[in-house]
Design a protein around this motif. Structure first.
Motif, PDB file in Angstrom:
ATOM      1  N   ARG A 134       0.809  -1.210   0.000  1.00 19.19           N
ATOM      2  CA  ARG A 134       0.000   0.000   0.000  1.00 19.19           C
ATOM      3  C   ARG A 134       0.847   1.266   0.000  1.00 19.19           C
ATOM      4  NH1 ARG A 134      -4.711  -2.543   0.289  1.00 19.19           N
ATOM      5  NH2 ARG A 134      -4.248  -4.532   1.237  1.00 19.19           N
ATOM      6  N   SER A 135       2.086   1.144   0.392  1.00 19.83           N
ATOM      7  CA  SER A 135       2.939   2.344   0.443  1.00 19.83           C
ATOM      8  C   SER A 135       3.683   2.584  -0.859  1.00 19.83           C
ATOM      9  CB  SER A 135       3.959   2.200   1.562  1.00 19.83           C
ATOM     10  OG  SER A 135       3.372   1.677   2.690  1.00 19.83           O
ATOM     11  N   SER A 136       3.316   1.879  -1.941  1.00 22.94           N
ATOM     12  CA  SER A 136       4.067   2.026  -3.192  1.00 22.94           C
ATOM     13  C   SER A 136       3.989   3.444  -3.751  1.00 22.94           C
ATOM     14  CB  SER A 136       3.552   1.020  -4.222  1.00 22.94           C
ATOM     15  OG  SER A 136       2.144   1.010  -4.200  1.00 22.94           O
ATOM     16  N   PHE A 137       3.007   4.219  -3.290  1.00 19.97           N
ATOM     17  CA  PHE A 137       2.854   5.588  -3.789  1.00 19.97           C
ATOM     18  C   PHE A 137       4.054   6.462  -3.434  1.00 19.97           C
ATOM     19  CE2 PHE A 137       0.143   9.102  -5.143  1.00 19.97           C
ATOM     20  CZ  PHE A 137      -0.520   8.462  -6.174  1.00 19.97           C
ATOM     21  N   ILE A 138       4.848   5.991  -2.489  1.00 23.24           N
ATOM     22  CA  ILE A 138       6.003   6.758  -2.035  1.00 23.24           C
ATOM     23  C   ILE A 138       7.051   6.900  -3.144  1.00 23.24           C
ATOM     24  CG2 ILE A 138       7.313   4.832  -1.018  1.00 23.24           C
ATOM     25  CD1 ILE A 138       6.834   8.277   0.495  1.00 23.24           C
ATOM     26  N   PHE A 139       6.919   6.130  -4.230  1.00 22.16           N
ATOM     27  CA  PHE A 139       7.875   6.230  -5.336  1.00 22.16           C
ATOM     28  C   PHE A 139       7.569   7.406  -6.267  1.00 22.16           C
ATOM     29  CE2 PHE A 139       8.828   2.009  -3.892  1.00 22.16           C
ATOM     30  CZ  PHE A 139      10.203   1.910  -4.093  1.00 22.16           C
ATOM     31  N   LEU A 140       6.399   8.014  -6.096  1.00 25.09           N
ATOM     32  CA  LEU A 140       5.990   9.079  -7.021  1.00 25.09           C
ATOM     33  C   LEU A 140       6.987  10.237  -7.069  1.00 25.09           C
ATOM     34  CD1 LEU A 140       3.828  10.281  -8.886  1.00 25.09           C
ATOM     35  CD2 LEU A 140       2.717  11.224  -6.869  1.00 25.09           C
ATOM     36  N   GLY A 141       7.300  10.795  -5.904  1.00 22.68           N
ATOM     37  CA  GLY A 141       8.191  11.963  -5.860  1.00 22.68           C
ATOM     38  C   GLY A 141       9.579  11.643  -6.387  1.00 22.68           C
ATOM     39  N   ALA A 142      10.055  10.446  -6.058  1.00 20.27           N
ATOM     40  CA  ALA A 142      11.408  10.054  -6.483  1.00 20.27           C
ATOM     41  C   ALA A 142      11.469   9.908  -8.002  1.00 20.27           C
ATOM     42  CB  ALA A 142      11.805   8.751  -5.798  1.00 20.27           C
ATOM     43  N   LEU A 143      10.431   9.308  -8.589  1.00 20.75           N
ATOM     44  CA  LEU A 143      10.429   9.128 -10.049  1.00 20.75           C
ATOM     45  C   LEU A 143      10.366  10.471 -10.764  1.00 20.75           C
ATOM     46  CD1 LEU A 143       8.177   5.990 -10.583  1.00 20.75           C
ATOM     47  CD2 LEU A 143      10.635   6.223 -10.971  1.00 20.75           C
ATOM     48  N   LEU A 144       9.513  11.357 -10.247  1.00 24.02           N
ATOM     49  CA  LEU A 144       9.400  12.682 -10.881  1.00 24.02           C
ATOM     50  C   LEU A 144      10.731  13.417 -10.811  1.00 24.02           C
ATOM     51  CD1 LEU A 144       6.000  14.281  -9.915  1.00 24.02           C
ATOM     52  CD2 LEU A 144       6.962  14.045 -12.205  1.00 24.02           C
ATOM     53  N   ALA A 145      11.381  13.336  -9.649  1.00 18.58           N
ATOM     54  CA  ALA A 145      12.659  14.047  -9.483  1.00 18.58           C
ATOM     55  C   ALA A 145      13.728  13.428 -10.380  1.00 18.58           C
ATOM     56  CB  ALA A 145      13.099  13.977  -8.018  1.00 18.58           C
ATOM     57  N   ARG A 146      13.716  12.119 -10.482  1.00 25.30           N
ATOM     58  CA  ARG A 146      14.786  11.452 -11.230  1.00 25.30           C
ATOM     59  C   ARG A 146      14.563  11.501 -12.746  1.00 25.30           C
ATOM     60  NH1 ARG A 146      19.004   7.220 -10.799  1.00 25.30           N
ATOM     61  NH2 ARG A 146      19.698   7.220 -12.960  1.00 25.30           N
ATOM     62  N   THR A 147      13.305  11.244 -13.170  1.00 26.88           N
ATOM     63  CA  THR A 147      13.070  11.101 -14.617  1.00 26.88           C
ATOM     64  C   THR A 147      12.159  12.173 -15.201  1.00 26.88           C
ATOM     65  OG1 THR A 147      11.084   9.746 -14.415  1.00 26.88           O
ATOM     66  CG2 THR A 147      13.174   8.564 -14.309  1.00 26.88           C
ATOM     67  N   GLY A 148      11.532  12.983 -14.350  1.00 23.61           N
ATOM     68  CA  GLY A 148      10.592  13.993 -14.848  1.00 23.61           C
ATOM     69  C   GLY A 148       9.268  13.367 -15.277  1.00 23.61           C
ATOM     70  N   PHE A 149       9.085  12.106 -14.965  1.00 26.83           N
ATOM     71  CA  PHE A 149       7.880  11.408 -15.420  1.00 26.83           C
ATOM     72  C   PHE A 149       7.554  10.252 -14.471  1.00 26.83           C
ATOM     73  CE2 PHE A 149       6.084   7.812 -17.819  1.00 26.83           C
ATOM     74  CZ  PHE A 149       4.912   8.397 -18.277  1.00 26.83           C
ATOM     75  N   ALA A 150       6.295  10.085 -14.168  1.00 25.69           N
ATOM     76  CA  ALA A 150       5.906   8.910 -13.377  1.00 25.69           C
ATOM     77  C   ALA A 150       4.542   8.450 -13.838  1.00 25.69           C
ATOM     78  CB  ALA A 150       5.856   9.270 -11.885  1.00 25.69           C
ATOM     79  N   GLU A 151       4.409   7.158 -14.051  1.00 29.03           N
ATOM     80  CA  GLU A 151       3.080   6.606 -14.342  1.00 29.03           C
ATOM     81  C   GLU A 151       2.865   5.449 -13.381  1.00 29.03           C
ATOM     82  OE1 GLU A 151       1.881   5.521 -18.442  1.00 29.03           O
ATOM     83  OE2 GLU A 151       0.722   3.966 -17.407  1.00 29.03           O
ATOM     84  N   ILE A 152       1.906   5.630 -12.494  1.00 35.04           N
ATOM     85  CA  ILE A 152       1.667   4.613 -11.465  1.00 35.04           C
ATOM     86  C   ILE A 152       0.157   4.450 -11.309  1.00 35.04           C
ATOM     87  CG2 ILE A 152       3.811   5.126 -10.235  1.00 35.04           C
ATOM     88  CD1 ILE A 152       2.370   6.748  -8.284  1.00 35.04           C
ATOM     89  N   SER A 153      -0.248   3.393 -10.597  1.00 34.95           N
ATOM     90  CA  SER A 153      -1.690   3.231 -10.392  1.00 34.95           C
ATOM     91  C   SER A 153      -2.021   3.525  -8.940  1.00 34.95           C
ATOM     92  CB  SER A 153      -2.137   1.829 -10.790  1.00 34.95           C
ATOM     93  OG  SER A 153      -1.249   0.892 -10.273  1.00 34.95           O
ATOM     94  N   LEU A 154      -3.316   3.588  -8.685  1.00 35.26           N
ATOM     95  CA  LEU A 154      -3.743   3.822  -7.308  1.00 35.26           C
ATOM     96  C   LEU A 154      -3.249   2.655  -6.464  1.00 35.26           C
ATOM     97  CD1 LEU A 154      -7.369   4.940  -8.076  1.00 35.26           C
ATOM     98  CD2 LEU A 154      -5.549   6.361  -7.144  1.00 35.26           C
ATOM     99  N   PRO A 155      -2.811   2.924  -5.241  1.00 33.23           N
ATOM    100  CA  PRO A 155      -2.354   1.807  -4.416  1.00 33.23           C
ATOM    101  C   PRO A 155      -3.522   0.866  -4.101  1.00 33.23           C
ATOM    102  CG  PRO A 155      -2.303   3.869  -3.171  1.00 33.23           C
ATOM    103  CD  PRO A 155      -2.720   4.211  -4.558  1.00 33.23           C
ATOM    104  N   GLY A 156      -3.207  -0.368  -3.664  1.00 33.61           N
ATOM    105  CA  GLY A 156      -4.218  -1.417  -3.412  1.00 33.61           C
ATOM    106  C   GLY A 156      -5.426  -0.955  -2.614  1.00 33.61           C
ATOM    107  N   GLY A 157      -6.487  -1.782  -2.636  1.00 33.45           N
ATOM    108  CA  GLY A 157      -7.804  -1.405  -2.087  1.00 33.45           C
ATOM    109  C   GLY A 157      -7.840  -1.126  -0.600  1.00 33.45           C
TER     110      GLY A 157
END
Ligand code: UD1
Length: 417
Positions: free
Chosen positions: A92-115
């Protein structure tokens, strides 16, 4: 399905060491995507949530190695910005990768974390923070795309609630943004300060973490570092409660006692003897514990929501009536129905639980509904003389290194089948 078989009624005795904090390790692992090179993370707990984070990092292009509690992450190669749905759902905490991906690659495509597990867990504050830093966010069919092709820009981010994850995502993203970021009403959990220490060791400029106002001056690049994760205050609290609920005597070492907030004091109020050393907390159980008035979960430094279920399992055996109020997550009493199988007398109404202490628990078969609720059921089983079964042990493995080893070292009769 993994099941714990527990023969309870044995007072737990002895010393054990506390592993590093899950809630520090996960954002620190995400931050290890920022420097080009090998980051070494010490004290990383061997739990399934860190394994899931490592699978995400590996998918993104990092090379990860584990030796005991030391994890090495080498994000020196190309990093992709896309996390597939199955990996997002693992944790459920996979959303924590959002900021890191944006900072590193300028792009992030992820899905909503589990239910739903303990509540809705919305992500609006995370997305608000990324938008403030200049990311363009679009959502379609459960997928979220965030883009900042020209990099992020420092901004003022005022969180309407001190969300731990949103504060961390904003800190990580802002570390490489142009200019200065100010996060107001930031979360103050010790894991936020730990993340700041790690980012600063990488060459970032983060100040004020641990307070409500965090300032980040963006830098051009970060370098790898060696970082030791702080001890897990929730695991430490669970071990102390295991001593308290079984009438035993337990010393937890390698902890930062101040991080346990009100818990040692509350345990003393129930009649336990608690002795705090510089990096240890020792507990001798009360002969007949008495209930404490009202326990209300709050953001740090208040009573942690993650300790609510284990503490309630203990209150169930305290003389008198206790009241628990859960203010952080809306569905965090799922374990109560299972706890009643042990003879606990607890009535819940929305966010409130009224706990009428009983003299003893009886053995039972129960199903762990989630991580901390599962830990609460293990505590009840440890206290109930006779054989109990807790199904769904994999929920518990997300946040605790194998309990059959740690609790077994204190004399508990606990096996995994
Ligand atoms: C983190 C911890 C978790 C702990 C929780 C609260 C990690 C990996 N997990 O979770 O163990 O229980 O802090 O201490 O560190 N909220 C929103 N919008 C958002 C984000 C959160 O409304 O965008 C709400 C949540 O629904 C909840 C509250 O804010 O009611 C607290 O959530 P948050 O602090 O974000 O928890 P997490 O970071 O998910």
């Amino acid at each position: 399905m993994h099941t714990f078989l527990i023969r309870g009624g044995v007072p737990l005795q002895g010393d054990l060491r506390c592993p590093g904090a899950k809630n520090s390790a996960l954002p620190v692992l995400a931050a290890s995507l920022l420097p080009v090179g090998k980051t070494v993370i010490r004290g990383a707990p061997a739990i399934t949530d860190t394994e899931s984070a490592v699978r995400i990092l590996t998918h993104l292009g990092a090379v990860c190695e584990r030796q005991g509690r030391e994890l090495t992450v080498d994000a020196g190669g190309d990093v992709t910005g896309v996390i597939p749905e199955d990996l997002m759902r693992e944790m459920r905490s996979s959303f924590i990768f959002l900021g890191a991906l944006l900072a590193r690659t300028g792009f992030a495509e992820i899905s909503l974390p589990g239910g739903c597990e303990i509540g809705q867990r919305p992500i609006d504050l995370h997305l608000y923070a990324m938008k403030r830093l200049g990311a363009v966010v679009t959502q379609e069919a459960g997928r979220i795309r965030c883009e900042a092709p020209n990099g992020l820009t420092g901004a003022k981010i005022h969180l309407s609630f001190p969300s731990v994850g949103a504060t961390e995502n904003a800190m990580i993203a802002a570390a490489l943004a142009k200019g200065e970021t100010a996060i107001e009403n930031a979360a103050r959990e010790p894991e936020i300060s730990d993340l700041a220490d790690c980012l600063n060791a990488m060459g970032a400029d983060v100040r004020g973490a641990g307070g409500s106002s965090v300032r980040i001056r963006g830098v051009k690049a970060l370098h790898p570092c060696v970082h030791r994760i702080i001890p897990d205050r929730i695991v430490a609290a669970t071990f102390l409660l295991a001593g308290a609920i079984t009438g035993g005597s337990v010393r937890v070492m390698d902890v930062i006692p101040g991080h346990l907030g009100p818990i040692p004091d509350l345990l003393e109020q129930t009649g336990c003897r608690v002795e705090t050393g510089p990096d240890s907390v020792a507990l001798t159980a009360a002969k007949r514990p008495v209930s404490v008035g009202t326990v209300r979960t709050m953001p740090y430094p208040g009573f942690p929501t993650d300790a609510q279920a284990p503490f309630t399992a203990y209150l169930g055996l305290c003389r008198g009536t206790g009241v628990v109020i859960e203010t952080i997550f809306e569905s965090r009493y799922k374990y109560v129905a299972e706890l009643s199988r042990f003879g606990a007398r607890i009535r819940t109404d929305s966010r409130m639980a009224v706990v009428e202490g009983v003299d003893a628990y009886v053995p039972a078969n129960a199903l762990a509904p989630d991580l901390r609720g599962g830990a609460a059921l293990v505590l009840a089983a440890l206290a109930a003389p006779g054989e109990s079964r807790i199904e769904g042990a994999r929920h518990i493995d997300r946040g605790y290194e194998p309990l059959e080893i740690s609790l077994g070292s204190l004399g508990a009769d606990i096996r995994r089948i």
